[in-house]
Design a protein around this motif. Sequence first.
Motif, short mmCIF file in Angstrom:
data_model
loop_
_atom_site.label_atom_id
_atom_site.label_comp_id
_atom_site.label_asym_id
_atom_site.label_seq_id
_atom_site.Cartn_x
_atom_site.Cartn_y
_atom_site.Cartn_z
N ASN A 142 1.00 -1.30 0.35
CA ASN A 142 -0.08 -0.37 0.04
C ASN A 142 1.00 1.04 -0.50
N THR B 71 -0.11 4.32 -6.80
CA THR B 71 -0.08 4.21 -4.99
C THR B 71 -0.97 3.04 -4.69
N ALA B 72 -1.24 1.75 -3.93
CA ALA B 72 -1.01 0.50 -3.91
C ALA B 72 0.30 -0.19 -4.51
#
Length: 305
Positions: free
Chosen positions: A228, A235-236
Amino acid sequence: MASVTLAESAKLAQDELVAGVIENIITVNRFFEVLPFDGIDGNALAYNRENVLGDVQYGGVDTAITAKNPATFTQVVSNLTTIVGDAEVNGLLQATRSGISDQTAVQIGSKAKSVGRQYQDGMVNGDGTSNALMGLLNLTVASQQAGISANGVPLSFVIMDELMDLVTDKDGEVDYFMMHSRTIRSYNVLLRALGGASINEVVTLPSGTTVPGYRGVPIFRNDWLPINQTKGSGTALTTIFAGTLDDGSRTMGLAGLTAANASGINVVDVGEDPDADNHIWRVKWYSGLSLFSERGLAFADAITN
């Protein structure tokens, strides 16, 4: 005539209970099996890394020697910390409810598992504050970064090759890759896309178990690695590592640290609680983590897969 009901019959019988506790809190970390541990005296280990080499020069007959600058070094200290917890068991429960599963053994075993999990989490994510370990994500240096991207980049063989090239403290030998299971799935996708490539290249560990391999280097699944992370607009994201393990010389790669005179997880019988009918067992581990050479750890962050 009506038969006895299931609820009524249950009053006269007990369900069979399996001895022990089935593990249901599990985070896979195959790397922990091969991490070497070094016992040290004192509560810290200090070592010197090269900073600048002493200079030299070419010379001929009667050349004046001007290369007189000395080598300089940077001292690094890796501290031991304490991971600890108390298992308290009530005397009545221990005496009357240990027929199938020993209450004390279960509680001590659970604390020991928590100690190990705390170390494995800190080995990756620890930031060195509040007595925590300094983990891999904070031990890396910018010069050891591969696959640099502003917003994230997919896993590729090029990135893995670059990681291997950055690991130089064992004369180019690389001992491991480390990545989350999500990234290993992406690695398998890369292999399948090659057409004739096999996804069955594996490396056998000392225990006899096998892990995936790339160019003969084992790939360890470590689900303590976060998936994350953010970078730029990405993102991620996640990070992958490549590196070496110390060979006992305390000069290269990664090694776990533990107290020489109290190595591993220790269980101490503290005794009876003075204020309650509880017996106290203390579970603790004096532990640390050291990266001897910065050239023994390379990373690629912002992996999107």
